[in-house]
Write a protein that holds these residues in place. Structure first.
Motif, PDB file in Angstrom:
ATOM      1  N   SER A   4      16.798 -15.212  11.244  1.00 24.79           N
ATOM      2  CA  SER A   4      15.785 -14.376  10.444  1.00 24.79           C
ATOM      3  C   SER A   4      15.202 -13.836  10.973  1.00 24.79           C
ATOM      4  N   GLU A   5      14.328 -13.581  11.766  1.00 21.75           N
ATOM      5  CA  GLU A   5      13.701 -13.171  12.303  1.00 21.75           C
ATOM      6  C   GLU A   5      14.648 -10.878  12.445  1.00 21.75           C
ATOM      7  N   ALA A   6      15.663 -11.423  13.156  1.00 25.99           N
ATOM      8  CA  ALA A   6      16.467  -9.903  12.903  1.00 25.99           C
ATOM      9  C   ALA A   6      16.427  -9.505  11.415  1.00 25.99           C
ATOM     10  N   ASN A   7      16.565 -10.164  10.828  1.00 22.80           N
ATOM     11  CA  ASN A   7      16.059  -9.295   9.215  1.00 22.80           C
ATOM     12  C   ASN A   7      15.142  -8.705   8.566  1.00 22.80           C
ATOM     13  N   VAL A   8      14.163  -8.648   9.650  1.00 21.94           N
ATOM     14  CA  VAL A   8      13.120  -8.422   9.511  1.00 21.94           C
ATOM     15  C   VAL A   8      12.542  -6.968   9.865  1.00 21.94           C
ATOM     16  N   LEU A   9      11.827  -6.383   8.984  1.00 20.48           N
ATOM     17  CA  LEU A   9      11.918  -4.972   9.188  1.00 20.48           C
ATOM     18  C   LEU A   9      10.360  -4.629   9.201  1.00 20.48           C
ATOM     19  N   GLU A  10       9.323  -4.501  10.337  1.00 17.85           N
ATOM     20  CA  GLU A  10       7.676  -4.975  10.257  1.00 17.85           C
ATOM     21  C   GLU A  10       7.540  -2.977  10.105  1.00 17.85           C
ATOM     22  N   ILE A  11       6.353  -2.910   8.944  1.00 15.99           N
ATOM     23  CA  ILE A  11       6.154  -1.469   8.638  1.00 15.99           C
ATOM     24  C   ILE A  11       4.901  -1.385   8.153  1.00 15.99           C
ATOM     25  N   ALA A  12       4.357  -0.194   8.254  1.00 17.43           N
ATOM     26  CA  ALA A  12       3.283   0.080   7.838  1.00 17.43           C
ATOM     27  C   ALA A  12       3.052   1.134   6.484  1.00 17.43           C
ATOM     28  N   ALA A  13       2.324   0.261   5.521  1.00 19.81           N
ATOM     29  CA  ALA A  13       2.288   1.836   5.013  1.00 19.81           C
ATOM     30  C   ALA A  13       0.889   2.117   3.876  1.00 19.81           C
ATOM     31  N   ALA A  14       1.013   3.066   2.527  1.00 21.25           N
ATOM     32  CA  ALA A  14      -0.470   3.158   2.392  1.00 21.25           C
ATOM     33  C   ALA A  14      -0.175   3.378   0.814  1.00 21.25           C
ATOM     34  N   VAL A  15      -0.842   2.719   0.565  1.00 22.71           N
ATOM     35  CA  VAL A  15      -1.661   2.609  -0.826  1.00 22.71           C
ATOM     36  C   VAL A  15      -2.393   3.726  -1.472  1.00 22.71           C
ATOM     37  N   VAL A  16      -1.202   5.199  -1.111  1.00 27.77           N
ATOM     38  CA  VAL A  16      -2.218   6.804  -1.323  1.00 27.77           C
ATOM     39  C   VAL A  16      -2.661   6.852  -3.208  1.00 27.77           C
ATOM     40  N   SER A  17      -4.154   6.881  -2.798  1.00 31.54           N
ATOM     41  CA  SER A  17      -4.614   7.041  -4.400  1.00 31.54           C
ATOM     42  C   SER A  17      -5.637   8.491  -4.334  1.00 31.54           C
ATOM     43  N   SER A  92      -5.340   1.486   2.243  1.00 35.39           N
ATOM     44  CA  SER A  92      -5.320   1.726   0.703  1.00 35.39           C
ATOM     45  C   SER A  92      -6.009   3.310   1.942  1.00 35.39           C
ATOM     46  N   LEU A  93      -5.728   4.067   1.618  1.00 35.29           N
ATOM     47  CA  LEU A  93      -6.124   5.059   0.967  1.00 35.29           C
ATOM     48  C   LEU A  93      -5.930   6.989   0.150  1.00 35.29           C
ATOM     49  N   VAL A  94      -7.283   6.638   0.049  1.00 31.20           N
ATOM     50  CA  VAL A  94      -8.247   7.961  -1.250  1.00 31.20           C
ATOM     51  C   VAL A  94      -8.431   9.307  -0.653  1.00 31.20           C
ATOM     52  N   ILE A  95      -7.582  10.672  -1.108  1.00 35.54           N
ATOM     53  CA  ILE A  95      -7.666  11.917  -0.196  1.00 35.54           C
ATOM     54  C   ILE A  95      -7.236  12.287  -1.453  1.00 35.54           C
ATOM     55  N   ASP A  96      -7.958  14.011  -1.362  1.00 37.04           N
ATOM     56  CA  ASP A  96      -8.323  14.424  -2.652  1.00 37.04           C
ATOM     57  C   ASP A  96      -7.878  15.771  -0.973  1.00 37.04           C
ATOM     58  N   GLU A  97      -6.538  15.428  -1.323  1.00 36.68           N
ATOM     59  CA  GLU A  97      -5.665  17.136  -0.931  1.00 36.68           C
ATOM     60  C   GLU A  97      -4.494  17.174  -0.576  1.00 36.68           C
ATOM     61  N   PRO A  98      -3.919  18.377  -0.821  1.00 33.38           N
ATOM     62  CA  PRO A  98      -2.659  18.602  -0.980  1.00 33.38           C
ATOM     63  C   PRO A  98      -1.566  17.854  -0.116  1.00 33.38           C
ATOM     64  N   VAL A  99      -0.143  17.428  -0.388  1.00 28.84           N
ATOM     65  CA  VAL A  99      -0.107  16.759   0.760  1.00 28.84           C
ATOM     66  C   VAL A  99       1.909  17.885   0.348  1.00 28.84           C
ATOM     67  N   GLU A 100       2.227  17.345   1.467  1.00 25.30           N
ATOM     68  CA  GLU A 100       3.606  18.621   1.002  1.00 25.30           C
ATOM     69  C   GLU A 100       4.835  17.329   1.959  1.00 25.30           C
ATOM     70  N   ALA A 101       6.495  17.030   0.822  1.00 25.32           N
ATOM     71  CA  ALA A 101       7.426  16.200   1.564  1.00 25.32           C
ATOM     72  C   ALA A 101       7.400  16.678   2.793  1.00 25.32           C
ATOM     73  N   ALA A 102       7.792  15.788   3.731  1.00 24.75           N
ATOM     74  CA  ALA A 102       8.531  16.526   5.122  1.00 24.75           C
ATOM     75  C   ALA A 102       9.404  15.342   5.723  1.00 24.75           C
ATOM     76  N   ALA A 103       9.931  15.686   7.551  1.00 19.25           N
ATOM     77  CA  ALA A 103      11.052  14.529   7.912  1.00 19.25           C
ATOM     78  C   ALA A 103      11.921  14.193   6.616  1.00 19.25           C
ATOM     79  N   GLU A 104      11.984  12.866   6.404  1.00 12.33           N
ATOM     80  CA  GLU A 104      12.411  11.985   6.011  1.00 12.33           C
ATOM     81  C   GLU A 104      12.906  12.257   4.771  1.00 12.33           C
ATOM     82  N   ILE A 105      12.072  12.647   3.763  1.00 12.86           N
ATOM     83  CA  ILE A 105      10.426  12.842   2.771  1.00 12.86           C
ATOM     84  C   ILE A 105      11.179  13.916   2.043  1.00 12.86           C
ATOM     85  N   ALA A 106      12.292  13.271   0.632  1.00 11.70           N
ATOM     86  CA  ALA A 106      12.993  14.096  -0.356  1.00 11.70           C
ATOM     87  C   ALA A 106      11.634  14.864  -1.245  1.00 11.70           C
TER      88      ALA A 106
END
Length: 133
Positions: A4-17, A92-106
């Motif tokens: 069960s541990e082998a099938n768990v992927l630990e990630i960090a993610a942002a709820v960006v608004s 949670s992250l609140v930003i008011d700036e432009p973002v640009e898709a890079a790396a693996e982000i299409a």
């Protein structure tokens, strides 16, 4: 390590608004699901360190750890890795700036909650983020 541990992927993610309440969703190359920006936590990294690194790599955002507000740890099936379960440290992250898709982000897209439901959403995004934010 148990199976069960082998099938768990630990990630960090942002709820960006943004100040208007729109959500930032991203889609990786060669995938169809939209999700929050973030990624795997590398050995020796805290969830905050990993998320700051991922936001810089994927979107060109320079974020300080104190800008990120913890939302807890949530589990959901992984969108792009079959038979894997995410253990996601959400912030949670609140930003008011432009973002640009890079790396693996299409694609990086700002959407309202209503617009988000029209997109193919990753399970974590569908089950937790769009419902609660």
């Amino acid at each position: 390590m148990s199976a069960s541990e082998a099938n768990v992927l630990e990630i960090a993610a942002a709820v960006v608004s943004d100040p208007d309440g729109r959500l930032l969703l991203v889609r990786k190359h060669n995938t169809s699901f939209f999700m929050q920006p973030g990624g795997k936590i590398d050995t020796g990294e805290t969830a905050l360190m990993a998320l700051c690194r991922e936001l810089k790599e994927e979107l060109g955002l320079q974020v300080n750890e104190d800008q990120l507000i913890p939302l807890g740890v949530h589990s959901a099936p992984a969108a792009n890795e079959p038979d894997m379960v995410l253990e996601a440290h959400l912030f949670s992250l609140v930003i008011d700036e432009p973002v640009e898709a890079a790396a693996e982000i299409a694609e990086a897209r700002w959407v309202t909650r209503e617009e988000a439901w029209l997109l193919p959403l990753a399970p974590l995004t569908k089950e937790y983020v769009v419902v609660n934010y």
